[in-house]
Scaffold this active site. Structure first.
Site, PDB file in Angstrom:
ATOM      1  CG  ASP A 190      32.179  -3.422  17.186  1.00 39.29           C
ATOM      2  OD1 ASP A 190      32.540  -2.451  16.510  1.00 39.29           O
ATOM      3  OD2 ASP A 190      32.812  -4.497  17.213  1.00 39.29           O
ATOM      4  CG  ASP A 204      32.716  -6.950  13.938  1.00 38.60           C
ATOM      5  OD1 ASP A 204      33.871  -6.753  13.528  1.00 38.60           O
ATOM      6  OD2 ASP A 204      32.361  -8.005  14.504  1.00 38.60           O
ATOM      7  CG  HIS A 263      32.678  -9.806  10.078  1.00 42.30           C
ATOM      8  ND1 HIS A 263      33.988  -9.406  10.187  1.00 42.30           N
ATOM      9  CD2 HIS A 263      32.243 -10.006  11.351  1.00 42.30           C
ATOM     10  CE1 HIS A 263      34.324  -9.364  11.470  1.00 42.30           C
ATOM     11  NE2 HIS A 263      33.284  -9.713  12.196  1.00 42.30           N
ATOM     12  CB  SER A 273      35.751 -14.272  13.006  1.00 43.32           C
ATOM     13  OG  SER A 273      34.551 -13.625  12.619  1.00 43.32           O
ATOM     14  CG  HIS A 326      29.342 -11.525  14.388  1.00 39.42           C
ATOM     15  ND1 HIS A 326      30.160 -12.636  14.367  1.00 39.42           N
ATOM     16  CD2 HIS A 326      30.177 -10.465  14.453  1.00 39.42           C
ATOM     17  CE1 HIS A 326      31.424 -12.249  14.426  1.00 39.42           C
ATOM     18  NE2 HIS A 326      31.464 -10.937  14.472  1.00 39.42           N
ATOM     19  CE  LYS A 344      35.564  -3.523  15.600  1.00 40.94           C
ATOM     20  NZ  LYS A 344      35.232  -4.956  15.762  1.00 40.94           N
ATOM     21  CD  GLU A 368      37.761 -11.911  14.772  1.00 38.98           C
ATOM     22  OE1 GLU A 368      37.310 -11.216  13.851  1.00 38.98           O
ATOM     23  OE2 GLU A 368      37.035 -12.501  15.601  1.00 38.98           O
ATOM     24  CB  ALA A 418      31.787  -7.642  24.207  1.00 43.74           C
ATOM     25  CB  CYS A 461      35.387  -4.983  19.948  1.00 46.51           C
ATOM     26  SG  CYS A 461      35.407  -6.419  18.854  1.00 46.51           S
TER      27      CYS A 461
HETATM   28 ZN   LIG Z   1      33.217  -9.853  14.300  1.00 45.25          ZN
END
Ligand SMILES: [Zn+2]
Length: 213
Positions: free
Chosen positions: A9, A50, A52, A58, A91, A121, A128, A162, A166
């Site tokens: 990420d 990531d 989304h 989330s 995000h 992902k 989540e 982070a 993750c």
């Molecule tokens: Zn996320």
């Protein structure tokens, strides 16, 4: 003994100064990760994203709740199973600039001779994800494990953002799947980096046979 590098990420929304969910000092690790991916020891390099949809579960906004508030997730598989977790600012929305990999990392990946992949992902609205292998219910799985097995990987090295979300959860999944797993600390940054949080984190990693170095 195949060694894989997983870069978790390293996306603009997780990076200062403009990221919507910027990890403090996250920008300090980008150039060194861009160098690390070129190390000849890797048989495969995987960068995760990531990724989304706008209606992702989330996002605090989607519940009308304040950012960083705690929320009880209910398993989409078993309604009796719940997990308490944090709701985030919006995000890494699919196709937006914030979801892009840091440019220095992208350039470095494109220059590689060794095999490299991106794994996405978090693209299913009702669940989540922290780990790049699976959702928090360990129900939906990404292609990451299959990809590593195809390359004959035994050792997994995890870096990125982070550390306490993750990166940690990707390492926990890797170790549970039987990979020898190492987190390279100088190539990560945490959301909670106070000494108590770091102490708890180190203990959890040791208990799960994950090396932090
Ligand atoms: Zn996320």
């Amino acid at each position: 003994m195949g060694k894989a590098l997983i870069v978790v990420d390293v996306q603009l929304d997780f990076l200062p100064p403009d990221g919507s969910l910027a990890v403090a000092a996250g920008d300090e690790i980008v150039d060194r990760i861009a160098e690390l991916v070129k190390d000849p020891r890797w048989c495969v390099v995987v960068a995760t994203q990531d990724w989304h949809p706008v209606d992702h579960i989330s996002f605090a906004k989607n519940h009308g709740l304040p950012e960083f508030s705690s929320y009880q997730y209910v398993s989409p598989v078993d309604r009796h199973e719940t997990q308490q977790a944090t709701l985030w600012p919006v995000h890494c929305v699919q196709g937006t600039p914030g979801a892009e990999l840091a440019p220095a990392l992208s350039e470095s990946l494109q220059s590689l001779e060794c095999d490299h992949h991106t794994v996405k992902k978090g693209y299913i609205s009702d669940r989540e994800y922290y780990s790049a292998f699976n959702d928090i219910w360990n129900d939906h799985r990404t292609e990451l494990d299959g990809l590593l097995r195809k390359h004959g990987v035994n050792d997994v090295f995890v870096v990125g953002l982070a550390l306490d979300y993750c990166v940690k959860n990707t390492a926990l999944s890797a170790a549970a799947l039987g990979y020898r797993t190492t987190i390279l600390q100088d190539y990560t940054r945490a959301i909670a980096s106070d000494s108590k949080s770091m102490c708890n984190l180190k203990q959890e990693l040791v208990q799960n046979d994950i090396t932090l170095k």
